[in-house]
Design an enzyme around this catalytic site. Sequence first.
Site, PDB file in Angstrom:
ATOM      1  CD  GLU A 184      10.487  -1.517   6.754  1.00  0.00           C
ATOM      2  OE1 GLU A 184       9.785  -3.086   6.517  1.00  0.00           O
ATOM      3  OE2 GLU A 184      10.532  -1.693   5.895  1.00  0.00           O
TER       4      GLU A 184
ATOM      5  CE  LYS B 149      -3.422  -9.322  -1.873  1.00  0.00           C
ATOM      6  NZ  LYS B 149      -3.946  -7.369  -1.274  1.00  0.00           N
ATOM      7  N   PRO B 150      -3.685  -6.187  -5.653  1.00  0.00           N
ATOM      8  CG  PRO B 150      -5.403  -4.125  -5.659  1.00  0.00           C
ATOM      9  CD  PRO B 150      -4.594  -5.806  -6.329  1.00  0.00           C
TER      10      PRO B 150
ATOM     11  CB  CYS C 274      11.093  -0.726   1.094  1.00  0.00           C
ATOM     12  SG  CYS C 274      11.370  -0.207  -0.363  1.00  0.00           S
TER      13      CYS C 274
ATOM     14  CD  GLU D 142      12.561  -5.748  -5.482  1.00  0.00           C
ATOM     15  OE1 GLU D 142      12.840  -5.338  -4.686  1.00  0.00           O
ATOM     16  OE2 GLU D 142      12.737  -5.910  -6.651  1.00  0.00           O
ATOM     17  CG  LEU D 143      11.353  -9.791   1.291  1.00  0.00           C
ATOM     18  CD1 LEU D 143      11.062 -10.633   0.371  1.00  0.00           C
ATOM     19  CD2 LEU D 143       9.425 -10.053   0.118  1.00  0.00           C
TER      20      LEU D 143
ATOM     21  CD1 TRP E 109       0.046  -1.446   2.794  1.00  0.00           C
ATOM     22  CD2 TRP E 109       0.644   0.167   3.220  1.00  0.00           C
ATOM     23  NE1 TRP E 109       0.589  -1.213   4.014  1.00  0.00           N
ATOM     24  CE2 TRP E 109       1.140  -0.072   4.317  1.00  0.00           C
ATOM     25  CE3 TRP E 109       0.961   2.287   3.060  1.00  0.00           C
ATOM     26  CZ2 TRP E 109       1.961   0.064   5.420  1.00  0.00           C
ATOM     27  CZ3 TRP E 109       1.922   2.487   4.192  1.00  0.00           C
ATOM     28  CH2 TRP E 109       2.576   1.748   5.197  1.00  0.00           C
TER      29      TRP E 109
ATOM     30  N   GLY F 150       6.513  -6.618  -0.503  1.00  0.00           N
ATOM     31  CA  GLY F 150       5.859  -6.420   0.870  1.00  0.00           C
ATOM     32  C   GLY F 150       6.761  -6.612   1.570  1.00  0.00           C
TER      33      GLY F 150
HETATM   34  P1  NAP Z   1       2.815  -7.056   3.180  1.00  0.00           P
HETATM   35  O1  NAP Z   1       1.533  -7.044   4.916  1.00  0.00           O
HETATM   36  O2  NAP Z   1       3.611  -7.826   3.895  1.00  0.00           O
HETATM   37  O3  NAP Z   1       1.627  -7.096   2.297  1.00  0.00           O
HETATM   38  C1  NAP Z   1       1.896  -6.601   1.505  1.00  0.00           C
HETATM   39  C2  NAP Z   1       1.307  -7.171  -0.168  1.00  0.00           C
HETATM   40  O4  NAP Z   1       0.707  -8.807   0.571  1.00  0.00           O
HETATM   41  C3  NAP Z   1      -0.320  -6.854   0.145  1.00  0.00           C
HETATM   42  O5  NAP Z   1      -1.067  -7.073  -0.376  1.00  0.00           O
HETATM   43  C4  NAP Z   1      -0.691  -8.049   1.307  1.00  0.00           C
HETATM   44  O6  NAP Z   1      -2.731  -8.365   1.289  1.00  0.00           O
HETATM   45  C5  NAP Z   1      -0.504  -9.398   0.284  1.00  0.00           C
HETATM   46  N1  NAP Z   1      -0.745 -10.253   1.679  1.00  0.00           N
HETATM   47  C6  NAP Z   1      -0.306 -10.600   2.711  1.00  0.00           C
HETATM   48  N2  NAP Z   1      -0.762 -11.585   3.331  1.00  0.00           N
HETATM   49  C7  NAP Z   1      -0.333 -11.986   2.280  1.00  0.00           C
HETATM   50  C8  NAP Z   1      -0.308 -13.480   1.821  1.00  0.00           C
HETATM   51  N3  NAP Z   1      -0.730 -14.374   2.963  1.00  0.00           N
HETATM   52  N4  NAP Z   1      -0.304 -14.165   0.616  1.00  0.00           N
HETATM   53  C9  NAP Z   1      -0.739 -12.905  -0.340  1.00  0.00           C
HETATM   54  N5  NAP Z   1      -0.495 -11.691  -0.487  1.00  0.00           N
HETATM   55  C10 NAP Z   1      -0.821 -11.120   0.904  1.00  0.00           C
HETATM   56  O7  NAP Z   1       3.280  -5.594   3.847  1.00  0.00           O
HETATM   57  P2  NAP Z   1       2.824  -3.717   3.584  1.00  0.00           P
HETATM   58  O8  NAP Z   1       2.707  -4.173   4.744  1.00  0.00           O
HETATM   59  O9  NAP Z   1       1.728  -3.788   2.574  1.00  0.00           O
HETATM   60  O10 NAP Z   1       3.696  -3.396   3.229  1.00  0.00           O
HETATM   61  C11 NAP Z   1       4.858  -2.652   4.284  1.00  0.00           C
HETATM   62  C12 NAP Z   1       6.330  -3.629   4.061  1.00  0.00           C
HETATM   63  O11 NAP Z   1       6.887  -3.594   2.041  1.00  0.00           O
HETATM   64  C13 NAP Z   1       7.513  -3.624   4.265  1.00  0.00           C
HETATM   65  O12 NAP Z   1       8.195  -4.295   5.196  1.00  0.00           O
HETATM   66  C14 NAP Z   1       8.454  -2.093   3.045  1.00  0.00           C
HETATM   67  O13 NAP Z   1       9.555  -2.393   3.346  1.00  0.00           O
HETATM   68  C15 NAP Z   1       7.696  -3.806   2.067  1.00  0.00           C
HETATM   69  N6  NAP Z   1       8.408  -3.010   0.818  1.00  0.00           N
HETATM   70  C16 NAP Z   1       9.216  -2.994  -0.085  1.00  0.00           C
HETATM   71  C17 NAP Z   1       9.639  -2.321  -0.918  1.00  0.00           C
HETATM   72  C18 NAP Z   1      11.150  -2.886  -2.316  1.00  0.00           C
HETATM   73  O14 NAP Z   1      10.661  -3.113  -2.562  1.00  0.00           O
HETATM   74  N7  NAP Z   1      11.354  -3.830  -1.354  1.00  0.00           N
HETATM   75  C19 NAP Z   1       8.749  -1.705  -1.645  1.00  0.00           C
HETATM   76  C20 NAP Z   1       7.861  -1.402  -1.150  1.00  0.00           C
HETATM   77  C21 NAP Z   1       7.098  -1.821   0.027  1.00  0.00           C
HETATM   78  P3  NAP Z   1      -3.330  -7.221   2.191  1.00  0.00           P
HETATM   79  O15 NAP Z   1      -3.272  -5.424   1.305  1.00  0.00           O
HETATM   80  O16 NAP Z   1      -5.086  -7.458   1.492  1.00  0.00           O
HETATM   81  O17 NAP Z   1      -3.093  -7.436   3.224  1.00  0.00           O
END
Ligand code: NAP
Length: 495
Positions: A396, A189-190, A299, A265-266, A165, A243
């Site tokens: 983080e 899936k956004p 991130c 990309e974590l 997000w 994510g």
């Molecule tokens: P997240 O909780 O891991 O969620 C990311 C995506 O994964 C969302 O679309 C989420 O869906 C989905 N998701 C969650 N559980 C899942 C499952 N069991 N199976 C399939 N999909 C699942 O992360 P976030 O809070 O949205 O984003 C923040 C994180 O992203 C931070 O750790 C940040 O560092 C990282 N990030 C990394 C980069 C990079 O390029 N390295 C860039 C941006 C962000 P829902 O929204 O429906 O929960």
Amino acid sequence: MTDVLTPLGERLKDPTLLKDGALIDGEWIRASAADGFPLYNPATGEVICYLPIMGTAETRDAIASSEAALRGWRATSAINRSNILRKWAELMRDSADDIASILTAEQGKPWDEARGEVIYAAGYFDWFAEEGRRVYGDVIPSNTEDARIIVLKQPVGVTAGITPWNLPAAMITRKVGPALAAGNTIVVKPAALTPLTATAIAELGLRAGLPRGVFNIVTTSKASEIGDEFTSNPVVRKLSFTGSTGVGRHLMRQAATNIQKVSMELGGNSPFIIFDDADIDQAVEGVVSAKFRNAGQICTAANRIFVQRGAHDRFAEALKIRAQNVNVGNGFGEGVEMGPLIDQKGFEKAEAHVQDMLDHGAILLAGGHAHELGRTFFEPTVITGLESDMLPWSDETFGPIASIAVFDDEDEVIAKANDTEYGLVAYLYTHDLGRTFRVSEALETGMVGVNTGRVSNQMAPFGGVKQSGLGREGSKYGIDDWLELKYINLAGLSR
Ligand code: NAP
């Protein structure tokens, strides 16, 4: 952009960009309040709309639609695919104001910053429109006289993307651009918290001429059902995820069942290192960009700021004053530099990090509390005295908390900077060229920003090492993750 309470539809020049549905096989599927999930504005708490809660069956339909579209899309010439991507980028720029309004409403970041993200996101379509035209193969001398070895690069096939997000436009185009340029089809899936930016971009894709099924979007509040189907359906040959590290690890395990290709990309835990010889004003601006942009929810955010002893007090004082002057507010407000955190969970994490640091003896210089605007707003915060037993050292923060540690020499700061399982990006401020190389090479990260707080652009390979991920997005390397090599041994050429 001063009337912060105007309903979203009324802000848009083109309200038909507001798509509160999923896109499967070129058709929009909508939900009602009774059977959908609510989308909230993080600044006001109001419900913006309801979106479909999709699960296994709908994801299967979307994958089937992408499978049906694959044959035609991969057979489309690279130049025609490129033309559609360039048109799509153009349409995004034409609608940048509208998409920015949608993004600010659902994500909270200031409107100017949101608009900047839209332009940046469109740049990935432009970039990969060009890279897709340069997917060259090879002809290799063979081990026998009568043969030639020919190497082709081919699309992987039907692919899937899952995005977060925090950058709801750019994280989509950084995957969809190379995926489609290379001849793949994709189901995305956004994040549940920011689906409308994705669907607005998808609508523009249809207008740019994307054939049905080439790009599908499934929305849900039950992410794991979609993740399960993406990783267990044998039609899906690649999953690209952005994510958190925890979810990425879980998806990698699942993807192992079908030996599915993955890009990850974590999360990050970026060190931001400032040496005594650095330009302190520049370093402060670098931290403002890498820490307070998107309220610290990126991130690449500076999580641990290491300042050499001789510069520490000067830097901390200057950052304190700068933080106290960051204009916090609803992203639609005039001159707002920092919006709310995405939700209550994000707010609580920021609060917990501050409290933990204070409990362990850190010193609060600025902020540290809920902002007077209430709800999810947090004050831009500066704390000194960060040590390894405090939360931001290992976790983080994802909030506007600038946590500062002091160090004495190069070896010490390299060891401290590398003391994390993450390895996304590190920042380094110095004017000593030798040190720039020594430290950059010793840092265990995929990217290093030297005298800058920003590293993301279309031209550069974005990605991490260690538990920050696998693969690279953007740059000339970014398309490789979306291609398979095929070698043809062409024999019988002798007379
Ligand atoms: P997240 O909780 O891991 O969620 C990311 C995506 O994964 C969302 O679309 C989420 O869906 C989905 N998701 C969650 N559980 C899942 C499952 N069991 N199976 C399939 N999909 C699942 O992360 P976030 O809070 O949205 O984003 C923040 C994180 O992203 C931070 O750790 C940040 O560092 C990282 N990030 C990394 C980069 C990079 O390029 N390295 C860039 C941006 C962000 P829902 O929204 O429906 O929960």
